[in-house]
Design a protein around this motif. Structure first.
Motif, mmCIF file in Angstrom:
data_model
loop_
_atom_site.group_PDB
_atom_site.id
_atom_site.type_symbol
_atom_site.label_atom_id
_atom_site.label_comp_id
_atom_site.label_asym_id
_atom_site.label_seq_id
_atom_site.Cartn_x
_atom_site.Cartn_y
_atom_site.Cartn_z
ATOM 1 N N HIS A 72 0.811 -1.221 0.000
ATOM 2 C CA HIS A 72 0.000 0.000 0.000
ATOM 3 C C HIS A 72 0.843 1.270 0.000
ATOM 4 N N ALA A 73 1.982 1.257 -0.679
ATOM 5 C CA ALA A 73 2.810 2.462 -0.803
ATOM 6 C C ALA A 73 2.763 2.972 -2.233
ATOM 7 N N ASP A 74 2.886 4.278 -2.375
ATOM 8 C CA ASP A 74 2.994 4.895 -3.701
ATOM 9 C C ASP A 74 4.435 5.243 -4.021
ATOM 10 N N ILE A 75 5.146 5.750 -3.012
ATOM 11 C CA ILE A 75 6.529 6.192 -3.177
ATOM 12 C C ILE A 75 7.412 5.455 -2.172
ATOM 13 N N ILE A 76 8.480 4.847 -2.663
ATOM 14 C CA ILE A 76 9.501 4.251 -1.808
ATOM 15 C C ILE A 76 10.767 5.091 -1.959
ATOM 16 N N HIS A 77 11.071 5.897 -0.958
ATOM 17 C CA HIS A 77 12.295 6.707 -0.980
ATOM 18 C C HIS A 77 13.310 5.950 -0.139
ATOM 19 N N ALA A 78 14.028 5.005 -0.801
ATOM 20 C CA ALA A 78 14.811 4.054 -0.029
ATOM 21 C C ALA A 78 15.855 3.360 -0.884
ATOM 22 N N ASN A 79 16.805 2.758 -0.194
ATOM 23 C CA ASN A 79 17.829 1.916 -0.805
ATOM 24 C C ASN A 79 17.176 0.662 -1.384
ATOM 25 N N PRO A 80 17.320 0.386 -2.682
ATOM 26 C CA PRO A 80 16.683 -0.794 -3.281
ATOM 27 C C PRO A 80 17.133 -2.115 -2.670
ATOM 28 N N ALA A 81 18.313 -2.135 -2.036
ATOM 29 C CA ALA A 81 18.797 -3.376 -1.430
ATOM 30 C C ALA A 81 18.011 -3.751 -0.184
#
Length: 346
Positions: A72-81
């Motif tokens: 249920h997220a629209d934006i993931i502002h994060a390290n892909p790992a």
């Protein structure tokens, strides 16, 4: 808009990445619209850092092998790992710098890190970075295609303790101050030469590595000033405030910075700030700092003396404070939210 914001780097206190996560995380919480939601991905020790009502997911070391899935997220502002994107989720990454290129690293190590960064870029829908210098580095050394790369300057937040007057170490005379992780790229060992023919003390605060602290003291001995050089280790917020408020000048001769928050913190107090000309520092210090263009002792002493005389004669403290005031975390957060919205609309 549902946002996941990566604060995994909070596991390393006393560094710029910790400050970035904390301050931008707080500002995003303040700036998001009432209908938006933010979930913080944090180390367990910081589960309630952003308030008991804030949504969070707990970081685990196992996530580097089995990334966590967020629904249920629209934006993931994060390290892909660490965190997976699924469905129509959009990925934002922040690349603070490619500083490993400016350190004494082997080509093998440089190539290894470039490969990691390239992997992250490949998975991103947009890239945020923290200075024009860092953006240029990214464009020149990574394949970014037509992905947007947006420069969003860090903010500056200085906790105020106006009545505090009990530092762990109280200098016996006027002093020069610097703060940062005490490692070779910070270049602190070039500073003791500035004490020759003066009455200043030099105070350096920050988590240290013994080998490099030893090098700083050895350089101080060459100039017979070792009794006036103090490497304190990490300091609390109150002591940091006291040293910034009372120092005669702030010194930051770093060789590699994506941004450089400490000089802006010193400018918040209107202090004369002396920086190196390396990487992003001239961009961040602008016309309100003085610059070491090389680190020969004679040149550094000349720059320092000229700068201190200029500061005394022109009294630019109010201009310096005004300049530092341009860097706010609310401004950074609003710019991040604009990136999120733009990516969702693309």
């Amino acid at each position: 808009m549902n946002i996941v914001f990566d604060c995994e780097r909070m596991k390393h206190p006393y560094c710029g990445l910790f400050e970035y996560c904390v301050q931008l995380g707080k500002a995003l919480q303040t700036c998001i619209a009432p209908e938006d939601q933010i979930t913080y991905y944090v180390p367990e020790a910081y589960e309630n850092y952003f308030g008991n009502s804030a949504a969070c997911r707990i970081h685990s070391a196992v996530h580097r092998v089995f990334p966590v899935t967020v629904k249920h997220a629209d934006i993931i502002h994060a390290n892909p790992a660490l965190i997976k994107c699924t469905g129509k989720m959009k990925r934002i990454i922040t690349i603070h710098d490619l500083n490993f290129r400016y350190e004494k690293s082997s080509q093998r190590k440089i190539n290894k890190y470039l490969k990691i960064f390239q992997h992250n870029v490949d998975k991103a829908d947009a890239i945020i970075t923290i200075s024009e210098f860092a953006k240029t580095d990214i464009v020149n050394h990574l394949k970014t295609g037509d992905k947007p790369i947006v420069v969003i300057y860090n903010g500056c937040h200085v906790s105020e303790y106006p009545d505090y007057d009990a530092p762990a170490y109280r200098p016996a005379r006027p002093f020069l101050f610097s703060i940062g992780t005490v490692v070779p790229k910070k270049n602190f060992h070039v500073l003791p030469c500035l004490l020759a023919h003066t009455d200043y003390e030099l105070i350096i605060a920050g988590k240290g590595h013994n080998d490099y602290i030893g090098k700083i003291i050895e350089e101080a001995k060459k100039h017979a000033v070792e009794h006036r050089v103090k490497v304190l280790g990490p300091v609390n917020a109150e002591d940091k405030y006291w040293y910034l408020k009372h120092c005669a000048a702030f010194l930051f001769p770093s060789l590699a910075e994506g941004f450089g928050i400490p000089p802006v913190e010193a400018m918040h107090f209107g202090k004369p700030v002396f920086l190196s000309t390396k990487t992003s520092l001239p961009e961040i210090g602008g016309p309100y700092a003085y610059y070491f263009d090389d680190f020969a002792p004679e040149n550094m002493r000349r720059v320092f003396e000229t700068g201190m005389n200029h500061y005394a004669q022109t009294n630019p403290a109010s201009l310096i404070i005004g300049y530092a005031g341009r860097f706010t975390w609310d401004k950074s957060a609003k710019a991040c939210l604009d990136v999120y919205k733009s990516v969702l609309q693309s």
